[in-house]
Design a protein around this motif. Structure first.
Motif, PDB file in Angstrom:
ATOM      1  N   ALA A 262      -6.671 -10.838  -5.985  1.00  0.00           N
ATOM      2  CA  ALA A 262      -7.587 -12.227  -6.599  1.00  0.00           C
ATOM      3  C   ALA A 262      -7.396 -12.190  -7.740  1.00  0.00           C
ATOM      4  CB  ALA A 262      -8.663 -11.420  -5.653  1.00  0.00           C
ATOM      5  N   ILE A 263      -7.084 -11.102  -8.833  1.00  0.00           N
ATOM      6  CA  ILE A 263      -7.840 -11.411 -10.022  1.00  0.00           C
ATOM      7  C   ILE A 263      -6.498 -12.645 -10.842  1.00  0.00           C
ATOM      8  CG2 ILE A 263      -6.976 -10.176 -12.723  1.00  0.00           C
ATOM      9  CD1 ILE A 263      -8.903  -7.437 -11.307  1.00  0.00           C
ATOM     10  N   ILE A 264      -5.245 -11.943  -9.837  1.00  0.00           N
ATOM     11  CA  ILE A 264      -4.006 -12.686 -10.984  1.00  0.00           C
ATOM     12  C   ILE A 264      -4.418 -14.111 -10.359  1.00  0.00           C
ATOM     13  CG2 ILE A 264      -1.621 -12.344 -10.812  1.00  0.00           C
ATOM     14  CD1 ILE A 264      -1.087  -9.733  -9.894  1.00  0.00           C
ATOM     15  N   PHE A 265      -4.570 -14.323  -9.294  1.00  0.00           N
ATOM     16  CA  PHE A 265      -4.567 -15.962  -8.685  1.00  0.00           C
ATOM     17  C   PHE A 265      -5.578 -16.765  -9.542  1.00  0.00           C
ATOM     18  CE2 PHE A 265      -6.822 -18.530  -6.094  1.00  0.00           C
ATOM     19  CZ  PHE A 265      -5.776 -19.734  -6.094  1.00  0.00           C
ATOM     20  N   PHE A 266      -6.632 -16.059  -9.448  1.00  0.00           N
ATOM     21  CA  PHE A 266      -8.145 -16.756 -10.689  1.00  0.00           C
ATOM     22  C   PHE A 266      -7.856 -17.062 -11.600  1.00  0.00           C
ATOM     23  CE2 PHE A 266     -10.159 -15.496  -6.374  1.00  0.00           C
ATOM     24  CZ  PHE A 266     -10.390 -16.925  -5.856  1.00  0.00           C
ATOM     25  N   PHE A 267      -6.925 -15.603 -12.424  1.00  0.00           N
ATOM     26  CA  PHE A 267      -6.814 -16.228 -13.740  1.00  0.00           C
ATOM     27  C   PHE A 267      -5.335 -17.110 -14.334  1.00  0.00           C
ATOM     28  CE2 PHE A 267      -4.212 -14.922 -17.276  1.00  0.00           C
ATOM     29  CZ  PHE A 267      -5.043 -14.853 -18.566  1.00  0.00           C
TER      30      PHE A 267
ATOM     31  N   ILE B 163     -13.587 -14.583 -12.204  1.00  0.00           N
ATOM     32  CA  ILE B 163     -13.344 -13.849 -11.662  1.00  0.00           C
ATOM     33  C   ILE B 163     -14.198 -12.632 -10.621  1.00  0.00           C
ATOM     34  CG2 ILE B 163     -11.190 -12.058 -11.580  1.00  0.00           C
ATOM     35  CD1 ILE B 163      -9.978 -13.799 -13.727  1.00  0.00           C
ATOM     36  N   LEU B 164     -15.106 -12.414 -11.633  1.00  0.00           N
ATOM     37  CA  LEU B 164     -15.930 -11.306 -10.911  1.00  0.00           C
ATOM     38  C   LEU B 164     -17.147 -11.842  -9.928  1.00  0.00           C
ATOM     39  CD1 LEU B 164     -16.723  -8.077 -10.967  1.00  0.00           C
ATOM     40  CD2 LEU B 164     -19.148  -9.692 -13.303  1.00  0.00           C
ATOM     41  N   VAL B 165     -17.326 -13.231 -10.386  1.00  0.00           N
ATOM     42  CA  VAL B 165     -18.694 -14.129  -9.692  1.00  0.00           C
ATOM     43  C   VAL B 165     -18.173 -13.887  -8.337  1.00  0.00           C
ATOM     44  CG1 VAL B 165     -19.493 -16.220  -8.842  1.00  0.00           C
ATOM     45  CG2 VAL B 165     -19.403 -14.882 -11.582  1.00  0.00           C
ATOM     46  N   ILE B 166     -16.413 -15.014  -7.929  1.00  0.00           N
ATOM     47  CA  ILE B 166     -15.632 -15.084  -7.106  1.00  0.00           C
ATOM     48  C   ILE B 166     -15.406 -13.696  -6.147  1.00  0.00           C
ATOM     49  CG2 ILE B 166     -14.048 -16.243  -6.487  1.00  0.00           C
ATOM     50  CD1 ILE B 166     -14.138 -18.233  -8.403  1.00  0.00           C
ATOM     51  N   SER B 167     -14.844 -12.998  -6.966  1.00  0.00           N
ATOM     52  CA  SER B 167     -14.576 -11.571  -5.797  1.00  0.00           C
ATOM     53  C   SER B 167     -15.173 -10.726  -5.325  1.00  0.00           C
ATOM     54  CB  SER B 167     -13.999 -10.685  -7.007  1.00  0.00           C
ATOM     55  OG  SER B 167     -12.563 -10.697  -7.679  1.00  0.00           O
TER      56      SER B 167
ATOM     57  N   THR C 174       1.017  -0.824   0.084  1.00  0.00           N
ATOM     58  CA  THR C 174      -0.059   0.295  -0.200  1.00  0.00           C
ATOM     59  C   THR C 174       0.660   1.288   0.188  1.00  0.00           C
ATOM     60  OG1 THR C 174      -0.315   0.267   2.335  1.00  0.00           O
ATOM     61  CG2 THR C 174      -1.963  -1.259   0.655  1.00  0.00           C
ATOM     62  N   ALA C 175       2.368   1.224   0.351  1.00  0.00           N
ATOM     63  CA  ALA C 175       3.161   1.962  -0.307  1.00  0.00           C
ATOM     64  C   ALA C 175       3.213   2.714  -1.409  1.00  0.00           C
ATOM     65  CB  ALA C 175       4.301   1.817   0.504  1.00  0.00           C
ATOM     66  N   MET C 176       3.021   1.709  -2.168  1.00  0.00           N
ATOM     67  CA  MET C 176       2.862   2.039  -3.928  1.00  0.00           C
ATOM     68  C   MET C 176       1.792   1.905  -4.409  1.00  0.00           C
ATOM     69  SD  MET C 176       6.263  -0.333  -4.700  1.00  0.00           S
ATOM     70  CE  MET C 176       5.341  -2.306  -3.582  1.00  0.00           C
ATOM     71  N   MET C 177       0.317   1.441  -4.163  1.00  0.00           N
ATOM     72  CA  MET C 177      -1.019   1.539  -4.621  1.00  0.00           C
ATOM     73  C   MET C 177      -1.941   1.542  -3.440  1.00  0.00           C
ATOM     74  SD  MET C 177      -1.114  -1.933  -6.038  1.00  0.00           S
ATOM     75  CE  MET C 177       0.389  -2.526  -6.618  1.00  0.00           C
ATOM     76  N   ASP C 178      -3.186   1.644  -4.025  1.00  0.00           N
ATOM     77  CA  ASP C 178      -4.448   2.069  -3.286  1.00  0.00           C
ATOM     78  C   ASP C 178      -4.347  -0.216  -2.096  1.00  0.00           C
ATOM     79  OD1 ASP C 178      -7.223   3.292  -2.121  1.00  0.00           O
ATOM     80  OD2 ASP C 178      -7.920   1.627  -2.675  1.00  0.00           O
ATOM     81  N   GLU C 179      -4.467   0.065  -0.861  1.00  0.00           N
ATOM     82  CA  GLU C 179      -5.454  -1.379  -0.462  1.00  0.00           C
ATOM     83  C   GLU C 179      -5.855  -1.840  -1.952  1.00  0.00           C
ATOM     84  OE1 GLU C 179      -6.182  -3.395   3.420  1.00  0.00           O
ATOM     85  OE2 GLU C 179      -5.755  -1.291   3.471  1.00  0.00           O
ATOM     86  N   SER C 180      -7.476  -1.254  -1.676  1.00  0.00           N
ATOM     87  CA  SER C 180      -8.316  -2.099  -2.033  1.00  0.00           C
ATOM     88  C   SER C 180      -7.827  -2.909  -4.166  1.00  0.00           C
ATOM     89  CB  SER C 180      -9.675  -1.550  -2.083  1.00  0.00           C
ATOM     90  OG  SER C 180      -9.057   0.219  -3.215  1.00  0.00           O
ATOM     91  N   VAL C 181      -7.238  -1.384  -4.545  1.00  0.00           N
ATOM     92  CA  VAL C 181      -6.656  -2.018  -5.955  1.00  0.00           C
ATOM     93  C   VAL C 181      -5.241  -3.261  -5.905  1.00  0.00           C
ATOM     94  CG1 VAL C 181      -4.996  -0.969  -7.587  1.00  0.00           C
ATOM     95  CG2 VAL C 181      -6.625   0.304  -7.110  1.00  0.00           C
ATOM     96  N   TYR C 182      -4.286  -3.282  -4.565  1.00  0.00           N
ATOM     97  CA  TYR C 182      -4.123  -4.389  -4.477  1.00  0.00           C
ATOM     98  C   TYR C 182      -5.026  -5.801  -3.968  1.00  0.00           C
ATOM     99  CZ  TYR C 182      -0.800  -7.172  -1.646  1.00  0.00           C
ATOM    100  OH  TYR C 182      -0.163  -7.729  -1.164  1.00  0.00           O
ATOM    101  N   LYS C 183      -5.796  -5.630  -3.149  1.00  0.00           N
ATOM    102  CA  LYS C 183      -5.962  -7.378  -3.075  1.00  0.00           C
ATOM    103  C   LYS C 183      -6.544  -7.372  -3.750  1.00  0.00           C
ATOM    104  CE  LYS C 183      -6.423  -5.617   1.560  1.00  0.00           C
ATOM    105  NZ  LYS C 183      -7.538  -5.786   3.087  1.00  0.00           N
ATOM    106  N   ILE C 184      -7.659  -6.650  -4.848  1.00  0.00           N
ATOM    107  CA  ILE C 184      -8.210  -7.038  -6.332  1.00  0.00           C
ATOM    108  C   ILE C 184      -7.581  -7.578  -7.441  1.00  0.00           C
ATOM    109  CG2 ILE C 184      -9.820  -6.032  -7.979  1.00  0.00           C
ATOM    110  CD1 ILE C 184     -10.786  -3.960  -5.774  1.00  0.00           C
ATOM    111  N   SER C 185      -5.508  -6.917  -7.418  1.00  0.00           N
ATOM    112  CA  SER C 185      -5.187  -7.675  -8.707  1.00  0.00           C
ATOM    113  C   SER C 185      -4.584  -8.946  -7.903  1.00  0.00           C
ATOM    114  CB  SER C 185      -4.217  -6.320  -8.165  1.00  0.00           C
ATOM    115  OG  SER C 185      -4.529  -4.719  -8.546  1.00  0.00           O
TER     116      SER C 185
END
Length: 271
Positions: free
Chosen positions: A86-91, A221-225, A73-84
């Motif tokens: 999740a997206i990478i993992f499920f992709f 990804i959308l459903v699981i997120s 979170t020092a480099m990006m917003d916390e929500s953006v980090y967590k969503i990213s």
């Protein structure tokens, strides 16, 4: 019987009905498609989904730990980090599953087994959640019929005269929406399986295959997120929008199965 108890029982019962309806829809689909259930491969799908969920929680425990979160979170917003994350993992999971299932089933003309595997994979969450809601329905009903209801505690537990406390998630109607999301996910996996089945029988452009994968994987990804990030503060409007969006995208994916079919090559053997 208290209004709160009736509300809880009604929501749990409706959630169970959603699960039963999903299973019935799967059986109807297999019957109409002329496919055979392969119990062993359905069980393998169950196990694989459970393994993916275990891996997901391990990844999230590491990625969402305090140290990792503070660093990122020092480099990006916390929500953006967590969503990213999740997206990478499920992709990655979706990509690996696509190639593994294709290699193990559809490329070997084991389409019935492949469809059964995907059915088991997709319906696992629905079945487990259905059993949970059924257990809670029976537990609360028996307790409410034998004990007087006192109220709900600050710790989200239904309290009764004899001191029994049943931990619950509120609001109760959120259980119905979660059941619907799991049902949509189960249907989505069958859309993916149907695509893989048709792709093994018909020639498709590589670009169309990639586009189909992107659409179906985005839906997954959308459903699981939604379940992953909104389960504690679920919004009926948000869930409704997601379900509609996923349904539209899934329908588009099915439509593309036929729209982008190429012409079979013509062999001019008599020239």
């Amino acid at each position: 019987m208290s209004y709160l108890i009736i509300n809880a029982l009604l929501c749990y019962a409706l959630s169970v009905l959603v699960t039963v309806g999903t299973i019935a829809a799967f059986k109807l689909f297999f019957r109409r498609a002329g496919l055979k259930f392969r119990p062993s491969h359905i069980a393998i799908g169950f196990v694989c989904f459970a393994a993916v969920m275990i891996c997901m929680f391990l990844v999230l425990m590491f990625a969402f730990s305090e140290n990792s979160t503070v660093y990122m979170t020092a480099m990006m917003d916390e929500s953006v980090y967590k969503i990213s994350v999740a997206i990478i993992f499920f992709f990655i999971v979706g990509l690996m599953r696509y190639f593994i299932v294709n290699a193990a089933y559809f490329n070997k003309d084991k389409n019935d087994s492949g469809m059964s595997f995907m059915a088991g994979y997709g319906i696992t969450a629905t079945v487990i959640y259905g059993f949970y809601c059924l257990f809670m329905f029976i537990y609360i009903l028996i307790t409410a019929c034998t004990q007087g209801f006192v109220g709900i505690s600050e710790g989200q537990a239904l309290m009764f005269d004899d001191g029994t406390g049943i931990s619950v998630f509120t609001p109760f109607f959120s259980h119905i929406f979660i059941a619907v999301v799991f049902a949509v996910y189960a249907v989505l996996t069958m859309v993916i399986a149907y695509f893989m089945d048709q792709h093994s029988k018909l020639p498709y452009k590589k670009s169309s295959t990639v586009l189909m994968y992107i659409i179906t994987n985005a839906c997954e990804i959308l459903v699981i997120s939604v379940v992953l990030f909104a389960i504690s503060k679920i919004s009926p409007i948000a869930i409704s929008i997601v379900c509609i969006l996923v349904t539209v995208l899934a329908a588009l994916a099915v439509r593309m199965l036929y729209k982008y079919k190429e012409e079979l090559p013509y062999d001019r053997q008599f020239d």
